[in-house]
Write an enzyme that holds these catalytic residues in place. Structure first.
Site, PDB file in Angstrom:
ATOM      1  N   GLY A   9       2.807  -1.094   4.232  1.00  0.00           N
ATOM      2  CA  GLY A   9       3.025   0.441   3.935  1.00  0.00           C
ATOM      3  C   GLY A   9       4.260   0.688   3.831  1.00  0.00           C
ATOM      4  O   GLY A   9       5.119   0.572   2.612  1.00  0.00           O
ATOM      5  N   ASN A  41       0.897  -1.200   0.077  1.00  0.00           N
ATOM      6  CA  ASN A  41       0.005  -0.020   0.070  1.00  0.00           C
ATOM      7  C   ASN A  41       0.900   1.104  -0.001  1.00  0.00           C
ATOM      8  O   ASN A  41       1.467   1.626   0.945  1.00  0.00           O
ATOM      9  CB  ASN A  41      -0.859  -0.055   1.317  1.00  0.00           C
ATOM     10  CG  ASN A  41      -1.720   1.135   1.434  1.00  0.00           C
ATOM     11  OD1 ASN A  41      -1.906   2.068   0.619  1.00  0.00           O
ATOM     12  ND2 ASN A  41      -2.551   1.286   2.533  1.00  0.00           N
ATOM     13  N   TRP A  42       0.981   1.777  -1.141  1.00  0.00           N
ATOM     14  CA  TRP A  42       1.908   3.087  -1.218  1.00  0.00           C
ATOM     15  C   TRP A  42       1.320   4.253  -0.521  1.00  0.00           C
ATOM     16  O   TRP A  42       2.277   5.325  -0.317  1.00  0.00           O
ATOM     17  CB  TRP A  42       2.229   3.517  -2.814  1.00  0.00           C
ATOM     18  CG  TRP A  42       3.006   2.383  -3.370  1.00  0.00           C
ATOM     19  CD1 TRP A  42       3.327   1.127  -3.155  1.00  0.00           C
ATOM     20  CD2 TRP A  42       3.333   2.436  -4.750  1.00  0.00           C
ATOM     21  NE1 TRP A  42       3.987   0.471  -4.107  1.00  0.00           N
ATOM     22  CE2 TRP A  42       4.061   1.224  -5.143  1.00  0.00           C
ATOM     23  CE3 TRP A  42       3.075   3.271  -5.947  1.00  0.00           C
ATOM     24  CZ2 TRP A  42       4.335   0.968  -6.480  1.00  0.00           C
ATOM     25  CZ3 TRP A  42       3.598   2.992  -7.133  1.00  0.00           C
ATOM     26  CH2 TRP A  42       4.348   1.986  -7.472  1.00  0.00           C
ATOM     27  N   LYS A  43       0.052   4.174  -0.123  1.00  0.00           N
ATOM     28  CA  LYS A  43      -0.726   5.222   0.507  1.00  0.00           C
ATOM     29  C   LYS A  43      -0.336   6.457  -0.568  1.00  0.00           C
ATOM     30  O   LYS A  43      -0.307   6.622  -1.605  1.00  0.00           O
ATOM     31  CB  LYS A  43      -0.047   5.581   1.948  1.00  0.00           C
ATOM     32  CG  LYS A  43      -0.383   4.276   2.972  1.00  0.00           C
ATOM     33  CD  LYS A  43      -0.071   4.389   4.123  1.00  0.00           C
ATOM     34  CE  LYS A  43      -0.319   3.109   4.773  1.00  0.00           C
ATOM     35  NZ  LYS A  43      -0.181   3.317   6.352  1.00  0.00           N
ATOM     36  N   HIS A  89      -9.673   1.275   5.029  1.00  0.00           N
ATOM     37  CA  HIS A  89      -8.329   1.198   5.646  1.00  0.00           C
ATOM     38  C   HIS A  89      -8.598   2.381   6.909  1.00  0.00           C
ATOM     39  O   HIS A  89      -9.356   3.396   6.866  1.00  0.00           O
ATOM     40  CB  HIS A  89      -7.096   1.995   4.605  1.00  0.00           C
ATOM     41  CG  HIS A  89      -5.853   2.020   5.266  1.00  0.00           C
ATOM     42  ND1 HIS A  89      -5.483   2.843   6.107  1.00  0.00           N
ATOM     43  CD2 HIS A  89      -4.760   1.017   5.062  1.00  0.00           C
ATOM     44  CE1 HIS A  89      -4.159   2.563   6.517  1.00  0.00           C
ATOM     45  NE2 HIS A  89      -3.825   1.285   5.788  1.00  0.00           N
ATOM     46  N   GLY A 126       2.293   2.190  11.039  1.00  0.00           N
ATOM     47  CA  GLY A 126       3.488   3.390  10.817  1.00  0.00           C
ATOM     48  C   GLY A 126       4.203   3.543  12.282  1.00  0.00           C
ATOM     49  O   GLY A 126       4.857   4.767  12.119  1.00  0.00           O
ATOM     50  N   GLU A 156      -5.374  -4.986  10.412  1.00  0.00           N
ATOM     51  CA  GLU A 156      -4.485  -4.081  10.720  1.00  0.00           C
ATOM     52  C   GLU A 156      -4.600  -3.160  12.001  1.00  0.00           C
ATOM     53  O   GLU A 156      -5.258  -2.382  11.921  1.00  0.00           O
ATOM     54  CB  GLU A 156      -4.432  -2.961   9.663  1.00  0.00           C
ATOM     55  CG  GLU A 156      -3.990  -3.510   8.262  1.00  0.00           C
ATOM     56  CD  GLU A 156      -3.510  -2.437   7.443  1.00  0.00           C
ATOM     57  OE1 GLU A 156      -2.302  -2.855   6.926  1.00  0.00           O
ATOM     58  OE2 GLU A 156      -4.070  -1.235   7.213  1.00  0.00           O
ATOM     59  N   SER A 200       3.411  -2.138  10.114  1.00  0.00           N
ATOM     60  CA  SER A 200       5.024  -2.383  10.622  1.00  0.00           C
ATOM     61  C   SER A 200       5.652  -3.588  10.140  1.00  0.00           C
ATOM     62  O   SER A 200       6.548  -4.142  10.686  1.00  0.00           O
ATOM     63  CB  SER A 200       5.123  -2.021  11.962  1.00  0.00           C
ATOM     64  OG  SER A 200       4.644  -0.594  12.330  1.00  0.00           O
ATOM     65  N   GLU A 220      -6.837   4.792   7.789  1.00  0.00           N
ATOM     66  CA  GLU A 220      -6.626   6.198   7.481  1.00  0.00           C
ATOM     67  C   GLU A 220      -7.845   6.922   6.707  1.00  0.00           C
ATOM     68  O   GLU A 220      -8.117   7.923   6.890  1.00  0.00           O
ATOM     69  CB  GLU A 220      -5.380   6.280   6.769  1.00  0.00           C
ATOM     70  CG  GLU A 220      -4.061   6.202   7.550  1.00  0.00           C
ATOM     71  CD  GLU A 220      -2.967   5.436   6.825  1.00  0.00           C
ATOM     72  OE1 GLU A 220      -2.935   5.575   5.574  1.00  0.00           O
ATOM     73  OE2 GLU A 220      -2.096   5.027   7.591  1.00  0.00           O
TER      74      GLU A 220
HETATM   75  P1  13P Z   1       3.109   0.374   7.643  1.00  0.00           P
HETATM   76  O1  13P Z   1       3.588  -0.798   7.085  1.00  0.00           O
HETATM   77  O2  13P Z   1       3.852   1.550   7.164  1.00  0.00           O
HETATM   78  O3  13P Z   1       2.978   0.314   9.291  1.00  0.00           O
HETATM   79  O4  13P Z   1       1.572   0.546   7.098  1.00  0.00           O
HETATM   80  C1  13P Z   1       0.645  -0.511   7.291  1.00  0.00           C
HETATM   81  C2  13P Z   1      -0.497  -0.168   6.304  1.00  0.00           C
HETATM   82  O5  13P Z   1      -1.395   0.655   6.947  1.00  0.00           O
HETATM   83  C3  13P Z   1      -0.687  -0.993   5.274  1.00  0.00           C
HETATM   84  O6  13P Z   1      -2.093  -0.483   4.828  1.00  0.00           O
END
Ligand code: 13P
Length: 262
Positions: free
Chosen positions: A241, A10-12, A102, A180, A174, A220, A104
């Site tokens: 992420g 997931n590149w966000k 998600h 993160g 998640e 993470s 976020e």
């Molecule tokens: P991280 O791997 O940066 O913790 O993010 C996880 C995530 O939200 C994947 O969708």
């Protein structure tokens, strides 16, 4: 039944369409160079909307063995929904996967389980595979309510789906406190919740469906912790992420099966 592991990056809100080309080409070369076995894990990237046409062209043109999808989809078909992107638009761009719900999106865009459910239904109605994200916040974990809280999300997201649709979707556990933060869930903690999710699916949809659905862990994940997570029987892959933006790290995650469990 064997479930094929899925490693989804997931590149966000990172990498423009030019940078996407660079990362995808390097990822392909690295996976080839390291002799990644596509039967042992399916590799998928989830770029921002603005990259998708470029990713489609590259994947199709160079016949890359990398899947792709989007990070969100509208619950509506078309019309006056400024800023939204429809499922049909994503299908036209060749997206097989789409992330729904998600944390976020829940946090910054006020998405609740009803919206997540509507988006999930829309995605499956167009033949896409939704990657539905669920997971508890820190305060909930501290009160040891993480299992019922997460199952509540699952129940909300899956209203109205047929058993066949459930079997073909993906659920990503998640925990919000692990995203993160560098604070990955222990393999046992992740397994506890993923097992509970599979058990819930078994109760509602039967053993065949619960044996087929893929359940991922996210939060993470990196090249050092992936093997231990993947050694858990109910974890079928990872939603990655930050580490998915680093080619060497993500290609190592994709090749988790070569790593020692530490
Ligand atoms: P991280 O791997 O940066 O913790 O993010 C996880 C995530 O939200 C994947 O969708």
């Amino acid at each position: 039944m064997a479930r094929k592991p899925l490693m989804a990056g997931n590149w966000k809100m990172n990498l423009n369409h030019v940078e996407a080309v660079g990362l995808l080409q390097k990822l392909t070369w690295t996976l080839e160079d390291k002799k990644h076995d596509p039967d042992k894990s399916e590799v998928v990237v989830l770029p921002p909307f603005t990259d998708l046409r470029t990713v489609q062209t590259l994947v199709d043109g160079d016949r890359l063995e990398i899947g792709y999808g989007a990070q969100d989809v509208s619950a509506f078909d078309n019309g006056a929904y400024t800023g939204d992107i429809s499922a049909d638009m994503l299908v036209k761009l060749g997206c097989r996967y789409v992330v729904v719900g998600h944390s976020e999106r829940r946090r910054f865009h006020g998405e609740d389980d009803n919206i997540v459910n509507a988006k999930t239904l829309k995605a499956v109605s167009r033949g896409m595979v939704p990657i539905v994200c669920v997971g508890e916040r820190l305060a909930v974990r501290e009160q040891f309510r993480h299992v019922p809280d997460t199952l509540h999300h699952v129940e909300g997201a899956l209203v109205g789906l047929t058993s066949d649709q459930v079997a073909n979707m993906v659920i990503a556990y998640e925990p919000v406190w692990a995203i993160g933060t560098g604070r990955v869930a222990t393999p046992e903690d992740a397994q506890e919740v993923c097992t509970a999710i599979r058990g819930w699916i078994r109760e509602r949809h039967g053993g065949e469906v619960s044996d087929r659905i893929r359940i991922l862990y996210g939060g993470s994940v990196n090249a050092r912790n992936v093997a231990a997570l993947m050694a858990q029987s109910d974890i079928d892959g990872c939603l990655v992420g930050a580490a998915s933006l680093k080619v060497d790290e993500f290609s190592a995650i994709a090749r988790f099966y070569e790593m020692p469990v530490i």
